[in-house]
Motif scaffolding. Structure first.
Motif, PDB file in Angstrom:
ATOM      1  N   THR A 131      15.468 -29.081  72.742  1.00 16.42           N
ATOM      2  CA  THR A 131      16.854 -29.189  73.171  1.00 16.42           C
ATOM      3  C   THR A 131      17.543 -30.381  72.523  1.00 16.42           C
ATOM      4  O   THR A 131      16.998 -31.482  72.482  1.00 16.42           O
ATOM      5  N   MET A 132      18.759 -30.151  72.035  1.00 20.76           N
ATOM      6  CA  MET A 132      19.619 -31.218  71.528  1.00 20.76           C
ATOM      7  C   MET A 132      20.883 -31.179  72.380  1.00 20.76           C
ATOM      8  O   MET A 132      21.867 -30.521  72.035  1.00 20.76           O
ATOM      9  N   LEU A 133      20.821 -31.841  73.525  1.00 19.66           N
ATOM     10  CA  LEU A 133      21.891 -31.798  74.515  1.00 19.66           C
ATOM     11  C   LEU A 133      22.167 -33.201  75.032  1.00 19.66           C
ATOM     12  O   LEU A 133      21.352 -34.101  74.877  1.00 19.66           O
ATOM     13  N   ASN A 134      23.298 -33.375  75.671  1.00 22.37           N
ATOM     14  CA  ASN A 134      23.621 -34.660  76.280  1.00 22.37           C
ATOM     15  C   ASN A 134      23.452 -34.544  77.795  1.00 22.37           C
ATOM     16  O   ASN A 134      22.374 -34.256  78.285  1.00 22.37           O
ATOM     17  N   GLY A 135      24.525 -34.722  78.554  1.00 26.23           N
ATOM     18  CA  GLY A 135      24.423 -34.660  80.002  1.00 26.23           C
ATOM     19  C   GLY A 135      23.946 -33.314  80.515  1.00 26.23           C
ATOM     20  O   GLY A 135      23.368 -33.215  81.599  1.00 26.23           O
TER      21      GLY A 135
END
Length: 308
Positions: free
Chosen positions: A186-190
């Motif tokens: 996963t390349m995600l923020n919040g």
């Protein structure tokens, strides 16, 4: 020198933005440097332009965090030749504009190698949010890492359209798990929280990015593709204060030490760790070349929402 550091989305996102914020705060401790934070800007080019136009007159320089700045920042730099600009994870340069790139795609490649050695179902997943250049490069690298380790392993890859909406990311991660993926990068923020919930409920393992997610949640995260964005921010601000505008994109990767790395969990088998180490040495030596684009199939779940 007054410098604004500009963020798309929430700044305390336990991810990419949070790492960048740490670098900005350290850089702000230098004598004569005054840092202001601009955050919670929507990923919308008109809103980004409006906020930039509101902020720039009151500062001497601006550092844009993320590839979302590759469109609007060159425009405003051209309109304000007396001020200095930088993009961290950028690809644009100019007389008063510098770009810095922490090559997170190198750790994403290693994540692909690891995923192949961990999957039990024979299918792995990738999930990201915005289709910005750094995210696209990271996806291409992960898929290439999978193919490097085993060309037969399929990758369910998708961009869900949001970095911050956990309901959307949970639905997408659940769909990938249902389709057979048992290891998801996963390349995600919040919005990573939604993917974490889906992996925990579905018994899948996750490989995070940017920060050390293994230390935060070892039950879900088997590894984390580290990318010290904070180092890029510190360098951008230091160069700006010194009046230095690099003509070429300033890159940081595996060759520069632990700025980029793949943090492995304690339960990673020795053979998998050895395969990752071998691939890392191949990247450092130049024997392995990482593609920066992907034109293969994309996963699109029928029921999952998309925040476009």
């Amino acid at each position: 020198m007054k410098i604004a550091v500009f963020f798309v989305g929430e700044v305390q996102d336990a991810g990419f933005n949070a790492s960048a914020l740490a670098g900005a705060e350290r850089a702000g401790q230098a004598p004569g440097v005054e840092i202001s934070i601009v955050s919670d800007v929507r990923y919308d080019q008109d809103e980004i332009r409006a906020r930039l136009n509101a902020v720039v007159p009151g500062v001497d320089g601006l550092v844009f965090i993320g590839g979302q700045g590759n469109i609007a920042t060159p425009e405003i730099a051209l309109a304000h030749p007396d001020k200095r600009f930088a993009i961290v994870q950028g690809e644009k340069t100019g007389p008063n504009l510098a770009s810095y790139d922490v090559r997170q795609e190198e750790s994403a490649f290693l994540a692909g190698v690891l995923a192949v050695h961990l999957t039990r179902t024979g299918t792995v997943g990738h999930l990201s949010g915005h289709r910005v250049r750094p995210g696209l490069k990271g996806r291409a690298a992960f898929v290439a890492g999978v193919a490097h380790a085993s060309p037969e392993v399929p990758v369910l890859t998708g961009f869900c359209g949001t970095q911050d909406d956990s309901a959307v990311t949970r639905a997408w991660a659940e769909a990938e798990i249902k389709a057979g993926a048992d290891v998801i990068f996963t390349m995600l923020n919040g919005a990573r929280r939604g993917a974490i919930e889906a992996c925990r409920a579905g018994g899948a393992r996750q490989i995070g990015n940017a920060l050390d997610w293994v230390a935060r949640d070892p039950g879900v995260f088997v590894a984390s593709a580290m990318a010290r964005i904070d180092i890029g921010v510190e360098q951008a601000i230091a160069d700006m204060v010194a009046g230095h505008v690099p003509r070429d994109i300033v890159e940081f990767g595996l060759a520069e030490g632990d700025i980029v790395s793949l943090r492995l969990g304690d339960d990673v088998p020795e053979a998998a760790a050895a395969a990752v180490a071998e691939a890392a040495e191949g990247i450092r030596s130049g024997r392995i070349s990482i593609p920066d684009s992907y034109d293969g199939p994309e996963f699109q779940p029928d029921a999952a929402p998309c925040d476009a």
